[in-house]
Write a protein that holds these residues in place. Structure first.
Motif, PDB file in Angstrom:
ATOM      1  N   ALA A   9      -7.588   3.853  -3.799  1.00 17.65           N
ATOM      2  CA  ALA A   9      -6.242   3.987  -4.474  1.00 17.65           C
ATOM      3  C   ALA A   9      -5.995   2.526  -5.283  1.00 17.65           C
ATOM      4  O   ALA A   9      -5.180   2.895  -7.031  1.00 17.65           O
ATOM      5  N   THR A  10      -5.810   1.420  -5.057  1.00 17.61           N
ATOM      6  CA  THR A  10      -5.742   0.205  -5.849  1.00 17.61           C
ATOM      7  C   THR A  10      -6.600  -0.525  -5.942  1.00 17.61           C
ATOM      8  O   THR A  10      -7.580   0.210  -6.377  1.00 17.61           O
ATOM      9  N   TRP A  37      -3.907   5.144   5.661  1.00 19.83           N
ATOM     10  CA  TRP A  37      -4.003   3.691   5.154  1.00 19.83           C
ATOM     11  C   TRP A  37      -5.419   4.058   4.083  1.00 19.83           C
ATOM     12  O   TRP A  37      -5.323   2.872   3.097  1.00 19.83           O
ATOM     13  N   GLU A  42      -6.580   5.957   2.590  1.00 16.38           N
ATOM     14  CA  GLU A  42      -6.631   6.959   0.911  1.00 16.38           C
ATOM     15  C   GLU A  42      -6.179   6.044  -0.244  1.00 16.38           C
ATOM     16  O   GLU A  42      -6.056   5.879  -0.791  1.00 16.38           O
ATOM     17  N   ARG A  43      -4.457   5.133   0.651  1.00 15.34           N
ATOM     18  CA  ARG A  43      -4.611   4.141  -0.391  1.00 15.34           C
ATOM     19  C   ARG A  43      -4.501   2.991  -0.727  1.00 15.34           C
ATOM     20  O   ARG A  43      -4.488   2.754  -2.148  1.00 15.34           O
ATOM     21  N   TRP A  44      -5.656   2.389   0.034  1.00 16.55           N
ATOM     22  CA  TRP A  44      -7.049   1.446  -0.161  1.00 16.55           C
ATOM     23  C   TRP A  44      -7.598   1.775  -1.909  1.00 16.55           C
ATOM     24  O   TRP A  44      -7.775   1.025  -2.237  1.00 16.55           O
ATOM     25  N   LEU A  59       0.649  -0.963   0.349  1.00 15.80           N
ATOM     26  CA  LEU A  59       0.353   0.161  -0.449  1.00 15.80           C
ATOM     27  C   LEU A  59       1.115   1.297  -0.541  1.00 15.80           C
ATOM     28  O   LEU A  59       1.215   2.643  -0.277  1.00 15.80           O
ATOM     29  N   GLU A  60       2.068   1.312  -0.027  1.00 13.77           N
ATOM     30  CA  GLU A  60       2.757   2.201   0.405  1.00 13.77           C
ATOM     31  C   GLU A  60       3.722   2.579  -1.015  1.00 13.77           C
ATOM     32  O   GLU A  60       3.365   4.119  -1.289  1.00 13.77           O
ATOM     33  N   THR A  61       3.374   1.872  -1.969  1.00 14.57           N
ATOM     34  CA  THR A  61       3.294   2.395  -3.030  1.00 14.57           C
ATOM     35  C   THR A  61       2.313   3.288  -3.786  1.00 14.57           C
ATOM     36  O   THR A  61       2.687   3.640  -4.898  1.00 14.57           O
ATOM     37  N   PHE A  62       1.131   3.682  -3.173  1.00 14.48           N
ATOM     38  CA  PHE A  62       0.415   4.371  -3.538  1.00 14.48           C
ATOM     39  C   PHE A  62      -0.207   5.580  -2.909  1.00 14.48           C
ATOM     40  O   PHE A  62       0.231   5.636  -2.500  1.00 14.48           O
ATOM     41  N   PRO A  63      -0.486   6.478  -3.806  1.00  9.70           N
ATOM     42  CA  PRO A  63      -0.619   7.838  -2.712  1.00  9.70           C
ATOM     43  C   PRO A  63      -1.357   8.300  -1.970  1.00  9.70           C
ATOM     44  O   PRO A  63      -2.949   7.313  -2.170  1.00  9.70           O
ATOM     45  N   GLY A  64      -2.225   8.621  -1.179  1.00  5.62           N
ATOM     46  CA  GLY A  64      -2.784   8.772  -0.354  1.00  5.62           C
ATOM     47  C   GLY A  64      -1.876   9.425   1.123  1.00  5.62           C
ATOM     48  O   GLY A  64      -0.494   8.550   1.669  1.00  5.62           O
TER      49      GLY A  64
END
Length: 821
Positions: A97-98, A91, A93-95, A83-88
């Motif tokens: 974005a996936t 956690w 917001e990152r989820w 998840l750290e590879t996605f913006p936000g």
């Protein structure tokens, strides 16, 4: 009736209902009870990676089993790294974005390749355990559609119960029936509550009515299920523990099963009318008529005007925009309205279109004619509003005369009653036998271990190994020798309510909706002032005619009511209060101790009319009753009302008393329910003969002696004479001293014509001889005989001419058929 094959793909009819109809009730409830909004951020989702892993590594999130804890911790660590590879910033917001949030069970397809690229091991089960752990830790709050696709095992529910809110689920256990909670529907309800916690956050005490409604709406779309009684149990568990306010709906079955009442706009817009001005006119007309109509009649009126009238015209005459119809257009519309077409599946599996005459044709014309006449009348009162739409009615008064239709319907209903009344005892016996057999099978399967074979009533079954319903004795399902599945608990349920409905209807004559609305409060009593005797009474709530009435409970009906009360009563002795839905008025009534109720999916609910009809049909199938044509005999619940009326009046009940018992406003309606039997005409004729005999001397009706009988038979033997037959009455002497030629009652035989001509020739010779000898008296008598002989010969000639066919010039059928062809 005509049939025509149809293709597999058929266009949807204009009047077909869509899911929007059922979603209207949910939208109204959501406006009253909105769901909790999900915040953009909260404490757990803003934590760092190390803080999240540290919290997972200690109670209450730490699993008790070491292997389970290691899998969860490993999977959570890998998912957080991914998840750290996605913006936000969080956690959550990152989820979001996936792409995994939309993949359901295949969400690991986007994580495993990422791990493979990094050269790390790919343990899919550990990833799933880690995602569960992150959800339970409230680090991520997934969407409900995603949860509905991945929550397929008990581990999700158990993890939420153990680590998220154990105290909240403990309160549910305290307020719920342990048998219900431990059954499959109960476990499914706990899973639904767990999904709400994962998606919305908080604990059990934070769940709102709107959250439950939102979940049911999501299930309807994601799982493509509208029904399923067990999917409503979670709401009942929360409501029973006092979770919701007093004005919360009693059940969520209204969301996907019953839609409630609709406005005139919504009723008309079902049929997607193209001409907007006419659509608005029909809506205004319905709005004016609505206060004077019950909802069922109001809905019928909307369907007739929007679908059968205007939508029909728009389909066959595109662009039509005026109520002023041409004669040809109106004639074609009425011809189309005379028949209806339905699609039916044939025994070979093919679909055919079946065209049959429309029984309600006259009623539909009456609705449309009233529509035109009302607008014409209102145009005089409000010219600006209704005047532009006033037009001549395309239906004349002569076209809606109901006398012939009423007589035909009366004849059909009388024939139904005459066919069904004699076999009613056989149906009652069949219902009792079906109930006894169903109870025998249910008792046998409850005494059989799971997976074992057993024989009952000459049939061999194998009991299913797992329970799929609420049953303290295990599964009530079994397979016969052919592999067919049988559910003996449901079979016993339908057999009991089928027997109860038949007995209730035939002893009371009530309508089916009145029977289903009877509650424990309907059973009352009355004390006679003179003797103090207690008379049991059954109170029938206002239904079709809005008239309340009381019926005397007979001993047979008392036995039925006692059996029903004993069945639905709880261990405490009280009858549960349940809400019920009025299918005619489309409204929910407050909770009432209904007599016709049962437990389904762990919830108490009213027995539906569909269940009653199905139960009666199963009893009829078991009885094997047939009509005069040898076809299977069917019973509708209203047939028992007609049978009750016919039996009551034929057994001496005054019609005006029967009118009060049945709740009719007009006594002619009551007499219309009573079937006319040939036996009544026969008995009436016999009574007339008895009265006529009473006016004649009694000695005329004594038994004749042998001598009198021989004299009577000899009279007919002595009627035969040389020229034919004598027609004098019995007991009378010959008035012409056996001068048969002169007698007017002589019936000359055509075969004796030559003899009669010889007599005429002989009389002529004798007349000539008497005149020659001067026997004037003899000559006068012979002339009388000669005139009578001439008359008899003329009668023979007339009879011969009348026996010849005379062509009057009327064309015969053969000539007409030839001219047409």
């Amino acid at each position: 009736m005509t049939t025509a094959p149809t293709t597999a793909s058929q266009p949807a009819q204009a009047g077909s209902h869509t899911s929007e109809s059922h979603g209207e009730a949910a939208r109204r409830l959501l406006s009253q009870f909105p769901p909790r909004p999900r915040p953009s951020a909260w404490a757990a989702t803003e934590e760092t990676r190390e803080a999240v892993l540290a919290r997972i590594d200690r109670p209450p999130l730490r699993a008790r089993v070491k292997t389970t804890h290691e899998n969860r911790w490993y999977g959570a660590r890998k998912i957080l790294s991914w998840l750290e590879t996605f913006p936000g910033a969080t956690w959550q917001e990152r989820w979001q974005a996936t792409p995994a949030n939309t993949l359901g069970l295949k969400w690991t397809d986007v994580v495993l390749p990422w791990l493979a690229e990094r050269g790390e091991s790919a343990r899919e089960e550990a990833l799933r355990s880690g995602l569960l752990c992150l959800f339970v830790a409230d680090v991520i709050r997934p969407d409900l559609p995603f949860l509905l696709r991945i929550v397929q095992t008990r581990y999700w529910r158990e993890a939420v119960v153990e680590h998220r809110d154990p105290a909240g689920f403990a309160r549910i256990e305290e307020s719920a029936d342990p048998v219900v909670l431990s059954s499959r529907p109960g476990l499914k309800a706990c899973t639904q509550i767990a999904m709400i916690l994962l998606a919305k956050g908080g604990g059990v005490s934070d769940i709102t009515v709107g959250d439950c409604i939102e979940l049911r709406q999501t299930e309807t779309v994601a799982l493509e299920k509208r029904g399923g009684d067990s999917r409503f149990l979670f709401y009942s568990l929360l409501k029973d523990m006092g979770q919701f306010p007093p004005d919360a709906p009693a059940t969520l079955r209204a969301l996907t099963v019953f839609s409630g009442q609709f406005t005139p706009d919504q009723l008309v817009d079902r049929y997607q009318l193209e001409c907007r001005p006419v659509r608005d006119l029909i809506v205004d007309y319905l709005s004016e008529r609505q206060p004077a109509l019950d909802y069922a009649s109001f809905e019928d009126l909307a369907r007739v005007l929007a679908l059968h009238f205007w939508k029909n015209l728009e389909t066959h005459h595109p662009g039509i925009a005026s109520l002023h119809l041409d004669r040809s257009v109106a004639k074609a519309w009425k011809e189309r309205l005379r028949t209806k077409t339905a699609r039916r599946r044939m025994p070979d599996g093919t679909m055919v279109e079946v065209t049959t005459p429309r029984a309600s044709y006259g009623s539909l014309l009456g609705f449309v004619r009233a529509f035109y006449l009302d607008i014409a009348q209102w145009a005089l009162e409000e010219p600006t509003r209704w005047g532009p739409w006033a037009a001549p009615s395309p239906i004349s008064g002569n076209e809606i005369t109901y006398k012939k239709d009423i007589r035909r319907r009366k004849a059909r209903m009388d024939q139904r009653t005459r066919e069904r009344l004699p076999v009613l005892p056989a149906l009652v016996t069949a219902a009792e036998n079906c109930l006894q057999d169903a109870r025998t099978r249910l008792e046998a399967i409850r005494q059989t271990p799971s997976g074992s074979a057993f024989t009952v009533l000459g049939e061999t079954f194998t009991k299913a190994g797992k329970s799929t319903r609420l049953d303290a004795s295990g599964s009530a399902c079994a397979h016969d020798t052919s592999g067919r599945r049988h559910h003996f608990a449901l079979a016993e349920h339908r057999a009991f309510w089928g027997w109860a409905a038949i007995e209730f209807l035939r002893h009371t004559g009530v309508r089916i909706e009145e029977m289903l609305e009877c509650s424990h409060h309907s059973i009352t009593q009355y004390t006679l002032p003179s003797t103090g005797e207690l008379i049991p009474l059954l109170q029938i709530a206002p239904s079709k005619t809005d008239e309340e009435r009381l019926l005397v409970v007979s001993p047979e009906l008392a036995d039925v009511l006692s059996a029903i009360v004993s069945r639905v009563r709880e261990a405490s002795g009280a009858i549960p209060l349940i809400p019920f839905y009025d299918g005619l008025e489309k409204i929910w009534h407050p909770s009432t101790p209904l007599l016709f109720q049962w437990s389904s999916g762990g919830q108490r609910r009213a027995v539906s009319s569909k269940t009653i009809r199905k139960a009666i049909n199963e009893i009829l199938h078991a009885a094997g009753l047939t009509n005069a044509a040898g076809q299977p005999l069917n019973y509708q619940p209203h047939d028992f009302r007609r049978i009750f009326t016919t039996e009551a009046i034929m057994n001496g009940m005054p019609p005006h008393i029967a009118q009060l018992i049945l709740g009719h406003r007009n006594i002619n309606t009551t007499m219309g329910y009573k079937a006319v039997y040939p036996e009544e005409a026969i008995n009436g004729h016999r009574a007339f003969i008895a009265r006529r005999r009473a006016l004649r001397p009694s000695e005329e009706y004594r038994t004749p002696t042998d001598a009198e009988w021989e004299e009577f038979l000899g009279h007919f033997e002595r009627r035969k004479v040389a020229l034919g037959d004598c027609g004098r009455a019995y007991g009378t002497s010959c008035q012409h001293e056996h001068s048969c030629v002169r007698c007017p009652v002589l019936r000359v035989d055509p075969a004796q014509r030559l003899r009669l001509e010889e007599i005429r020739s002989n009389l002529r010779e004798r007349v000539a001889e008497a005149e020659r000898e001067g026997w004037l008296g003899e000559a006068e008598g012979l002339r009388v005989s000669l005139a009578a002989t001439e008359n008899k010969l003329s009668q023979l000639d007339d009879r011969r001419h009348r026996a010849t066919t005379i062509n009057l010039g009327i064309p015969t059928f053969r000539e007409i058929a030839g001219r047409i062809s």
